[in-house]
Design an enzyme around this catalytic site. Structure first.
Site, PDB file in Angstrom:
ATOM      1  CB  SER A   1       9.986  12.034   2.612  1.00 57.02           C
ATOM      2  OG  SER A   1       9.404  11.624   1.408  1.00 57.02           O
TER       3      SER A   1
ATOM      4  CB  THR B   1       5.906   5.862   0.628  1.00 53.64           C
ATOM      5  OG1 THR B   1       6.415   5.493  -0.644  1.00 53.64           O
ATOM      6  CG2 THR B   1       6.735   5.241   1.731  1.00 53.64           C
TER       7      THR B   1
ATOM      8  CE  LYS C   1       2.656   6.518  -2.511  1.00 52.14           C
ATOM      9  NZ  LYS C   1       3.233   7.192  -3.664  1.00 52.14           N
TER      10      LYS C   1
ATOM     11  CG  ASN D   1       1.062  11.572  -1.463  1.00 52.04           C
ATOM     12  OD1 ASN D   1       0.079  12.297  -1.314  1.00 52.04           O
ATOM     13  ND2 ASN D   1       2.184  12.006  -2.007  1.00 52.04           N
TER      14      ASN D   1
ATOM     15  N   GLY E   1       3.676  -0.534 -15.868  1.00 52.47           N
ATOM     16  CA  GLY E   1       3.465  -0.798 -14.448  1.00 52.47           C
ATOM     17  C   GLY E   1       2.030  -0.550 -14.045  1.00 52.47           C
ATOM     18  CB  ALA E   2      -0.627  -2.035 -12.865  1.00 44.47           C
TER      19      ALA E   2
ATOM     20  N   GLY F   1       1.531   1.213  -7.039  1.00 41.28           N
ATOM     21  CA  GLY F   1       1.034   2.323  -6.222  1.00 41.28           C
ATOM     22  C   GLY F   1       0.925   3.685  -6.882  1.00 41.28           C
TER      23      GLY F   1
ATOM     24  N   GLY G   1      12.612  10.762 -12.024  1.00 42.91           N
ATOM     25  CA  GLY G   1      11.474  11.173 -11.197  1.00 42.91           C
ATOM     26  C   GLY G   1      11.801  12.181 -10.102  1.00 42.91           C
TER      27      GLY G   1
HETATM   28  P1  ATR Z   1       2.920  -2.491  -5.599  1.00 41.45           P
HETATM   29  O1  ATR Z   1       2.597  -3.377  -6.770  1.00 41.45           O
HETATM   30  O2  ATR Z   1       2.986  -3.227  -4.293  1.00 41.45           O
HETATM   31  O3  ATR Z   1       2.114  -1.232  -5.553  1.00 41.45           O
HETATM   32  P2  ATR Z   1       5.034  -1.040  -6.782  1.00 41.45           P
HETATM   33  O4  ATR Z   1       6.477  -0.976  -6.473  1.00 41.45           O
HETATM   34  O5  ATR Z   1       4.250   0.207  -6.764  1.00 41.45           O
HETATM   35  O6  ATR Z   1       4.428  -2.056  -5.775  1.00 41.45           O
HETATM   36  O7  ATR Z   1       4.782  -1.750  -8.184  1.00 41.45           O
HETATM   37  C1  ATR Z   1       5.662  -2.609  -8.729  1.00 41.45           C
HETATM   38  C2  ATR Z   1       5.404  -2.618 -10.240  1.00 41.45           C
HETATM   39  O8  ATR Z   1       6.585  -3.073 -10.880  1.00 41.45           O
HETATM   40  C3  ATR Z   1       4.293  -3.550 -10.647  1.00 41.45           C
HETATM   41  O9  ATR Z   1       3.643  -3.011 -11.759  1.00 41.45           O
HETATM   42  C4  ATR Z   1       5.072  -4.825 -11.008  1.00 41.45           C
HETATM   43  O10 ATR Z   1       4.418  -5.685 -11.920  1.00 41.45           O
HETATM   44  P3  ATR Z   1       3.438  -6.836 -11.362  1.00 41.45           P
HETATM   45  O11 ATR Z   1       2.138  -6.154 -11.100  1.00 41.45           O
HETATM   46  O12 ATR Z   1       3.383  -7.825 -12.456  1.00 41.45           O
HETATM   47  O13 ATR Z   1       4.080  -7.375 -10.106  1.00 41.45           O
HETATM   48  C5  ATR Z   1       6.277  -4.228 -11.670  1.00 41.45           C
HETATM   49  N1  ATR Z   1       7.425  -5.132 -11.664  1.00 41.45           N
HETATM   50  C6  ATR Z   1       8.250  -5.395 -10.628  1.00 41.45           C
HETATM   51  N2  ATR Z   1       9.230  -6.244 -11.008  1.00 41.45           N
HETATM   52  C7  ATR Z   1       9.009  -6.529 -12.328  1.00 41.45           C
HETATM   53  C8  ATR Z   1       9.675  -7.330 -13.306  1.00 41.45           C
HETATM   54  N3  ATR Z   1      10.771  -8.028 -13.009  1.00 41.45           N
HETATM   55  N4  ATR Z   1       9.171  -7.368 -14.557  1.00 41.45           N
HETATM   56  C9  ATR Z   1       8.059  -6.671 -14.888  1.00 41.45           C
HETATM   57  N5  ATR Z   1       7.381  -5.889 -14.001  1.00 41.45           N
HETATM   58  C10 ATR Z   1       7.852  -5.821 -12.747  1.00 41.45           C
END
Ligand code: ATR
Length: 264
Positions: free
Chosen positions: A16, A61, A65, A86, A125-126, A128, A232
């Site tokens: 950024s 970030t 967030k 953000n 994923g779920a 931020g 991205g």
């Molecule tokens: P945060 O969860 O703190 O917001 P993020 O970087 O935005 O951080 O999110 C990381 C994402 O990557 C999450 O969805 C995480 O899954 P979990 O909720 O189960 O932790 C996913 N992730 C990271 N490493 C992973 C792995 N080795 N296998 C599967 N999913 C992974």
């Protein structure tokens, strides 16, 4: 001199400052954009510096967030609906929390010239950025949003915000037109998503929110299978563009020079 800052933890990787300082210079604005690694305990104070006029704008970030929400006077619709902020600024003496990731994603999809309408979108994923992506997808009216996260409960939590989302277990492979990697897998060069995409059909779109590295293994494998791939980078540029425009009331150029800035 105006002062802008991006806060997060970790923050070293953030591009950024590079992007904003480029636009600041191009537009002859008397300002500087810095990055700062903070702990959660410092969040309230740093946001208060916006109220005091010591900082003119903050980008937030990972992982703050959501944590920033309670320290703001007002939230934009996007921030409210995604429970995610953000971009912070001062308006009429009030600190405003906004979310430009959602518009960033939508503009990146427009740039791709892909029509989400009536498509099945599979989101991995779920973390931020996922609420912003789902918010933005909903505006583009896909036929289905299917969400999968290693930790299923986190995906279930997102269903409170977005009731239309369908959840599948991590490892399941639903029928989709576009799959979006919004996990952090791929940030490290050797990272691999342990999902099998070898039988998903043809001509799908594989989108990775990660832009550094430019081509994650997720995209590399998809490309080898003949699918269309996109990273991205444009989403990142557009979210920054929205924040810059909001703060400086100037729309900076997104030209090839800007885009190249992020190729490392
Ligand atoms: P945060 O969860 O703190 O917001 P993020 O970087 O935005 O951080 O999110 C990381 C994402 O990557 C999450 O969805 C995480 O899954 P979990 O909720 O189960 O932790 C996913 N992730 C990271 N490493 C992973 C792995 N080795 N296998 C599967 N999913 C992974």
């Amino acid at each position: 001199m105006k002062k802008y800052i991006v806060i997060g933890n970790p923050i070293e990787h953030s591009l950024s400052p590079k992007l904003h300082n480029h636009w600041i210079k191009k537009n002859n604005i008397d300002a500087i954009y810095d990055k700062k690694k903070i702990d959660q305990s410092e969040l309230e104070n740093i946001i208060f510096e916006v109220k005091e006029g010591k900082i003119n704008g903050i980008n937030v970030t990972v992982p703050f967030k959501k944590a920033a929400l309670p320290f703001l006077d007002e939230l934009s619709i996007e921030a409210k609906k995604t429970r995610s902020v953000n971009t912070i600024y001062l308006n009429n003496g009030k600190t405003i929390g906004h979310n430009t990731d959602a518009a960033g994603f939508e503009l990146a999809i427009k740039y791709l010239r892909y029509n989400i309408n009536n498509k099945r979108i599979f989101v991995l994923g779920a973390g931020g950025v996922v609420p912003s992506i789902i918010f933005s997808l909903n505006k583009m009216q896909p036929s289905k949003i299917i969400l999968s996260n290693r930790t299923r409960e986190k995906a279930e939590d997102l269903k409170d915000l977005f009731k239309n989302v369908e959840i599948v277990d991590w490892g399941e492979m639903p029928n989709f037109d576009m799959v979006i990697n919004a996990t952090s897998i791929g940030l490290k060069e050797n990272d691999e998503i342990k999902l099998d995409f070898s039988n998903v059909g043809y001509n799908k779109i594989f989108y990775d929110v990660i832009y550094n590295p430019k081509q994650t293994n997720f995209l590399k494998k998809a490309k080898d299978l003949g699918h269309k791939v996109e990273n991205g980078k444009m989403m990142f540029i557009y979210q920054a563009h929205q924040a810059f425009t909001l703060w400086n009331k100037i729309m900076p150029d997104i030209d090839s020079e800007t885009i190249k800035l992020l190729d490392q």
